[in-house]
Design a protein around this motif. Sequence first.
Motif, mmCIF file in Angstrom:
data_model
loop_
_atom_site.group_PDB
_atom_site.id
_atom_site.type_symbol
_atom_site.label_atom_id
_atom_site.label_comp_id
_atom_site.label_asym_id
_atom_site.label_seq_id
_atom_site.Cartn_x
_atom_site.Cartn_y
_atom_site.Cartn_z
ATOM 1 N N THR A 257 11.776 28.392 -65.218
ATOM 2 C CA THR A 257 12.069 26.743 -64.435
ATOM 3 C C THR A 257 11.165 25.712 -64.995
ATOM 4 O O THR A 257 9.847 26.215 -65.683
ATOM 5 N N ARG A 258 11.741 24.687 -65.082
ATOM 6 C CA ARG A 258 10.858 23.462 -65.360
ATOM 7 C C ARG A 258 9.611 23.048 -64.580
ATOM 8 O O ARG A 258 8.610 22.515 -65.080
ATOM 9 N N THR A 259 9.521 23.408 -63.167
ATOM 10 C CA THR A 259 8.423 22.990 -62.405
ATOM 11 C C THR A 259 7.822 24.098 -61.693
ATOM 12 O O THR A 259 8.618 25.244 -61.551
ATOM 13 N N LYS A 260 6.773 24.064 -61.061
ATOM 14 C CA LYS A 260 6.030 25.134 -60.530
ATOM 15 C C LYS A 260 6.839 25.476 -59.174
ATOM 16 O O LYS A 260 6.977 26.407 -58.565
ATOM 17 N N HIS A 261 7.232 24.251 -58.571
ATOM 18 C CA HIS A 261 8.053 24.163 -57.383
ATOM 19 C C HIS A 261 9.468 25.081 -57.510
ATOM 20 O O HIS A 261 9.780 25.744 -56.730
ATOM 21 N N GLY A 262 10.023 24.582 -58.551
ATOM 22 C CA GLY A 262 11.273 25.281 -58.898
ATOM 23 C C GLY A 262 10.987 26.937 -59.218
ATOM 24 O O GLY A 262 11.778 27.849 -58.460
ATOM 25 N N HIS A 281 2.848 30.602 -62.639
ATOM 26 C CA HIS A 281 2.497 29.369 -62.991
ATOM 27 C C HIS A 281 1.305 28.716 -62.614
ATOM 28 O O HIS A 281 0.415 29.354 -62.202
ATOM 29 N N ASN A 283 -0.016 26.950 -60.517
ATOM 30 C CA ASN A 283 -0.805 26.768 -59.062
ATOM 31 C C ASN A 283 -1.129 28.099 -58.690
ATOM 32 O O ASN A 283 -1.647 28.386 -57.475
ATOM 33 N N THR A 307 6.843 29.026 -65.362
ATOM 34 C CA THR A 307 7.097 27.849 -65.970
ATOM 35 C C THR A 307 6.698 28.076 -67.443
ATOM 36 O O THR A 307 6.102 28.867 -67.770
ATOM 37 N N ASP A 329 12.035 20.182 -70.304
ATOM 38 C CA ASP A 329 11.523 18.694 -70.565
ATOM 39 C C ASP A 329 11.374 18.605 -72.177
ATOM 40 O O ASP A 329 12.150 17.524 -72.768
#
Length: 457
Positions: A257-262, A281, A283, A307, A329
């Motif tokens: 996934t592109r983001t940690k949240h994702g 990831h 975090n 990530t 990205d």
Amino acid sequence: METIETNGFATMGLNAILLKAVDAAGMIAPKSIQQQAIPAQLAGQDILGIAQTGSGKTAAFALPILQKIITIGDKRKGKTARALVLAPTRELAVQIEETFRTLAKGAHISTALVLGGVSRIAQINKMQAGVDVLIATPGRLTDLVRDNRIDLSETRWLVLDEADRMLDMGFINDVKKIAKGTHRDRQTALFSATMPQEVATLAASLLRNPVRVEVAPQGTTAAEIKQVVHMIPTRQKKQVLSAMLKDETLSSVIVFTRTKHGADAVTRILEKDGYNVAAIHGNKSQNARQRALNGFKDGSVRILVATDIAARGIDVVGISHVINFDLPDEPESYVHRIGRTGRNGASGHAITLYDPAEEGSKFKAVERVTRMRLPLADSPIDLSSLPARAANSDQRPPRREGGNGGSPAGKKPHRGQPAGGKPREPRGEKIWSNDGGAPAQKRPFRRNKKGFGAKAA
Ligand code: AMP
């Protein structure tokens, strides 16, 4: 990843201890990067290596360093490191140390790890007597050098691994400062998967008449990886992913996934659906990341959600599938991501979930970097057959067109179906793979926009 069968490690002049360890590690024939880089380093030359993880680059720099340290014998000074390897991430650093230890088996070689995110005390203690090989991430090493806990003045071998990623992560000043603090007559090797101007400039400032070694042209993808792209609206990607994973032939899977949240959101959904999944990831604590990675390596975790930065450099053999939950990205990350599968000549699969409405420019960028048209799935996934998910109940169901997914109203059509003709016939194979079809072919770069499951004429 090609090997050169006729030219073994023995012909390179490596000593008997190393040859034994190499053999015990199952490394029978040197890989191309090793064939190119080891003799040059043994001869004292600097190296500029363009190579990705999986190419065998770690042994390509570890063996010559070990050979030289073994030859010199025991002469360590307190707080010093004779060789220093800089790596962008903690996971990569841990892996590099493992490789050094494996290859130094039987020799009296000390190694140490200096990484952020874990206690400094143990690292300081370990460095007290000095070590042969220090593997470090730039931030923590800079801290410990500044605090006079580590002395780089005796460091005569310096390796920068994944230099492009180190610069991406903002370590340029730390890297320069660290290099400056090492011995004047050091030998340096810089490895990078890509060679953007910033890396070339750094290389020019740190390397002396380097031998350039390259294993795959920049931005190309391994031929043994079967790639397939599914056009899926972002709001339905989680359901599609969960449905795909019901197929147990997807036995060891990294989901990017592109983001940690994702990554967290995807992990939560998969957990809820009963999958054996872990996430890594930035975090997550170092311990949690290492635990997830160990579980994935030993097979107790089937699905690893990661990530790009966390996963970069991770070397796990036997990954059956890489799934790009979204497009990265940086287009180069696509090459790194899918390079996790198809290692050591094994075949691998890379599946990309692509939302043309939101990711069009990223998709184009990946095609530009890989110099190929990414192959669309032969048979689009029927999005209407997916189970409804409460979390998505507030979202519009996809409009069905021609029995394929449906195109969001008002969105420009995108390529995917033969122009004005019939939709591609399903082949009776798994809907998410193009198995049985040819591996991704290099094709002339052409663009022809059509939509999510375009309407049959
Ligand atoms: P690396 O690119 O350094 O991450 O190495 C990728 C993988 O290739 C690691 O699992 C190594 O153990 C393995 N490897 C490296 N060199 C060889 C070799 N000459 N023969 C077989 N496997 C190798």
